[in-house]
Scaffold this active site. Sequence first.
Site, PDB file in Angstrom:
ATOM      1  N   ARG A 225      57.273  -3.804  87.604  1.00  0.00           N
ATOM      2  CA  ARG A 225      56.779  -2.553  88.159  1.00  0.00           C
ATOM      3  C   ARG A 225      56.965  -2.491  89.673  1.00  0.00           C
ATOM      4  O   ARG A 225      56.382  -3.304  90.390  1.00  0.00           O
ATOM      5  CB  ARG A 225      55.283  -2.491  87.840  1.00  0.00           C
ATOM      6  CG  ARG A 225      54.577  -1.312  88.364  1.00  0.00           C
ATOM      7  CD  ARG A 225      53.075  -1.481  88.175  1.00  0.00           C
ATOM      8  NE  ARG A 225      52.429  -0.279  88.619  1.00  0.00           N
ATOM      9  CZ  ARG A 225      51.143  -0.170  88.860  1.00  0.00           C
ATOM     10  NH1 ARG A 225      50.355  -1.216  88.672  1.00  0.00           N
ATOM     11  NH2 ARG A 225      50.645   0.966  89.278  1.00  0.00           N
TER      12      ARG A 225
ATOM     13  N   ARG B  14      49.218   4.048 101.695  1.00  0.00           N
ATOM     14  CA  ARG B  14      50.090   4.627 100.677  1.00  0.00           C
ATOM     15  C   ARG B  14      49.829   6.137 100.541  1.00  0.00           C
ATOM     16  O   ARG B  14      49.355   6.762 101.469  1.00  0.00           O
ATOM     17  CB  ARG B  14      49.914   3.853  99.368  1.00  0.00           C
ATOM     18  CG  ARG B  14      50.355   2.388  99.533  1.00  0.00           C
ATOM     19  CD  ARG B  14      50.330   1.628  98.241  1.00  0.00           C
ATOM     20  NE  ARG B  14      51.246   2.224  97.268  1.00  0.00           N
ATOM     21  CZ  ARG B  14      51.214   1.961  95.952  1.00  0.00           C
ATOM     22  NH1 ARG B  14      50.313   1.124  95.478  1.00  0.00           N
ATOM     23  NH2 ARG B  14      52.068   2.545  95.130  1.00  0.00           N
TER      24      ARG B  14
ATOM     25  N   HIS C 282      43.109  -5.116  95.677  1.00  0.00           N
ATOM     26  CA  HIS C 282      44.377  -4.425  95.446  1.00  0.00           C
ATOM     27  C   HIS C 282      45.509  -5.282  95.981  1.00  0.00           C
ATOM     28  O   HIS C 282      45.389  -5.867  97.063  1.00  0.00           O
ATOM     29  CB  HIS C 282      44.384  -3.056  96.134  1.00  0.00           C
ATOM     30  CG  HIS C 282      43.325  -2.163  95.604  1.00  0.00           C
ATOM     31  ND1 HIS C 282      43.429  -1.529  94.389  1.00  0.00           N
ATOM     32  CD2 HIS C 282      42.109  -1.838  96.097  1.00  0.00           C
ATOM     33  CE1 HIS C 282      42.318  -0.852  94.166  1.00  0.00           C
ATOM     34  NE2 HIS C 282      41.500  -1.029  95.172  1.00  0.00           N
TER      35      HIS C 282
ATOM     36  N   ALA D 159      44.784   2.274  89.009  1.00  0.00           N
ATOM     37  CA  ALA D 159      44.699   3.727  89.260  1.00  0.00           C
ATOM     38  C   ALA D 159      43.279   4.269  89.054  1.00  0.00           C
ATOM     39  O   ALA D 159      42.898   5.271  89.668  1.00  0.00           O
ATOM     40  CB  ALA D 159      45.685   4.478  88.379  1.00  0.00           C
TER      41      ALA D 159
ATOM     42  N   TYR E  25      54.725  -4.157  94.569  1.00  0.00           N
ATOM     43  CA  TYR E  25      53.806  -5.113  93.940  1.00  0.00           C
ATOM     44  C   TYR E  25      54.353  -6.538  93.859  1.00  0.00           C
ATOM     45  O   TYR E  25      53.650  -7.435  93.400  1.00  0.00           O
ATOM     46  CB  TYR E  25      53.429  -4.619  92.535  1.00  0.00           C
ATOM     47  CG  TYR E  25      52.711  -3.281  92.564  1.00  0.00           C
ATOM     48  CD1 TYR E  25      51.447  -3.176  93.154  1.00  0.00           C
ATOM     49  CD2 TYR E  25      53.299  -2.134  92.045  1.00  0.00           C
ATOM     50  CE1 TYR E  25      50.787  -1.953  93.204  1.00  0.00           C
ATOM     51  CE2 TYR E  25      52.644  -0.908  92.092  1.00  0.00           C
ATOM     52  CZ  TYR E  25      51.394  -0.833  92.676  1.00  0.00           C
ATOM     53  OH  TYR E  25      50.744   0.377  92.735  1.00  0.00           O
TER      54      TYR E  25
ATOM     55  N   PRO F 274      44.680  -0.835  84.563  1.00  0.00           N
ATOM     56  CA  PRO F 274      45.875  -0.320  83.901  1.00  0.00           C
ATOM     57  C   PRO F 274      47.180  -0.572  84.646  1.00  0.00           C
ATOM     58  O   PRO F 274      47.232  -0.506  85.875  1.00  0.00           O
ATOM     59  CB  PRO F 274      45.609   1.181  83.777  1.00  0.00           C
ATOM     60  CG  PRO F 274      44.496   1.487  84.705  1.00  0.00           C
ATOM     61  CD  PRO F 274      43.694   0.224  84.831  1.00  0.00           C
ATOM     62  N   ASN F 275      48.179  -0.869  83.866  1.00  0.00           N
ATOM     63  CA  ASN F 275      49.568  -1.051  84.315  1.00  0.00           C
ATOM     64  C   ASN F 275      49.810  -2.357  85.066  1.00  0.00           C
ATOM     65  O   ASN F 275      50.944  -2.635  85.440  1.00  0.00           O
ATOM     66  CB  ASN F 275      50.049   0.149  85.149  1.00  0.00           C
ATOM     67  CG  ASN F 275      50.047   1.416  84.330  1.00  0.00           C
ATOM     68  OD1 ASN F 275      50.590   1.410  83.221  1.00  0.00           O
ATOM     69  ND2 ASN F 275      49.432   2.468  84.813  1.00  0.00           N
TER      70      ASN F 275
ATOM     71  N   ASN G 196      40.321  -5.337  89.963  1.00  0.00           N
ATOM     72  CA  ASN G 196      41.365  -4.454  90.473  1.00  0.00           C
ATOM     73  C   ASN G 196      41.405  -3.279  89.499  1.00  0.00           C
ATOM     74  O   ASN G 196      42.042  -3.365  88.446  1.00  0.00           O
ATOM     75  CB  ASN G 196      42.724  -5.169  90.513  1.00  0.00           C
ATOM     76  CG  ASN G 196      43.809  -4.272  91.090  1.00  0.00           C
ATOM     77  OD1 ASN G 196      43.603  -3.065  91.217  1.00  0.00           O
ATOM     78  ND2 ASN G 196      44.951  -4.843  91.429  1.00  0.00           N
TER      79      ASN G 196
ATOM     80  N   GLU H 127      36.270  -5.527  95.070  1.00  0.00           N
ATOM     81  CA  GLU H 127      37.433  -4.754  94.612  1.00  0.00           C
ATOM     82  C   GLU H 127      38.682  -5.316  95.288  1.00  0.00           C
ATOM     83  O   GLU H 127      38.665  -5.574  96.489  1.00  0.00           O
ATOM     84  CB  GLU H 127      37.236  -3.288  95.004  1.00  0.00           C
ATOM     85  CG  GLU H 127      38.408  -2.404  94.626  1.00  0.00           C
ATOM     86  CD  GLU H 127      38.099  -0.931  94.910  1.00  0.00           C
ATOM     87  OE1 GLU H 127      37.026  -0.453  94.478  1.00  0.00           O
ATOM     88  OE2 GLU H 127      38.927  -0.283  95.554  1.00  0.00           O
TER      89      GLU H 127
HETATM   90  C1  DQA Z   1      46.731  -1.110  92.831  1.00  0.00           C
HETATM   91  C2  DQA Z   1      46.854   0.169  93.672  1.00  0.00           C
HETATM   92  C3  DQA Z   1      46.602   1.403  92.812  1.00  0.00           C
HETATM   93  O1  DQA Z   1      46.736   2.587  93.607  1.00  0.00           O
HETATM   94  C4  DQA Z   1      47.613   1.488  91.696  1.00  0.00           C
HETATM   95  O2  DQA Z   1      47.340   2.581  90.855  1.00  0.00           O
HETATM   96  C5  DQA Z   1      47.697   0.214  90.919  1.00  0.00           C
HETATM   97  C6  DQA Z   1      47.641  -1.062  91.622  1.00  0.00           C
HETATM   98  C7  DQA Z   1      47.090  -2.365  93.640  1.00  0.00           C
HETATM   99  O3  DQA Z   1      46.742  -3.460  93.191  1.00  0.00           O
HETATM  100  O4  DQA Z   1      47.727  -2.280  94.693  1.00  0.00           O
HETATM  101  O5  DQA Z   1      47.914   0.233  89.709  1.00  0.00           O
HETATM  102  O6  DQA Z   1      45.386  -1.235  92.410  1.00  0.00           O
END
Ligand code: DQA
Length: 143
Positions: free
Chosen positions: A17, A106, A99, A76, A22, A9-10, A73, A97
């Site tokens: 963003r 963080r 990120h 959240a 990011y 998500p997102n 990835n 996984e």
């Molecule tokens: C993320 C880190 C997560 O905490 C966050 O909610 C994201 C992006 C990252 O790629 O750094 O949406 O997965």
Amino acid sequence: MNILIIHGPNLNFLGLREPEIYGRLTLKELNAIIRKYAALKRVKTKIFQSNHEGRIIDLIARHLNWADRLIINPAAYTHYSYAIRDAIKASGLPAVEVHLSDIKKREPFRRRSVTKAACAGQINGLGPISYIKAIDFCLKRKF
Ligand code: DQA
């Protein structure tokens, strides 16, 4: 090797963003980098982004017979989705996984990953290179 890549998500907001966290790369640009590197390494990829937990689980289930590896990835969902953790485990797919940001440095809620336990590795904090390293991990690591 066939690698299923899922952005959670997102991540569709990449570029807009929180660029200080990011970066300024859009999801389309990130995917182009991933595809270019995968082609260089003769890896086939299918890449998806979803904002929905159930859809992510369905994508994993749907690609069971196609995928040799999973790079995910969970965004959240990393921090609280036992359903995605169970889906990764249930799939039996060797998973990595990733990120973009360094979740360990963080906010406290981001430092915990519930999905990591279902994965063979976790790569954080390298921006788009996190995905490149994840492809290398898939290629080098014997599962
Ligand atoms: C993320 C880190 C997560 O905490 C966050 O909610 C994201 C992006 C990252 O790629 O750094 O949406 O997965």
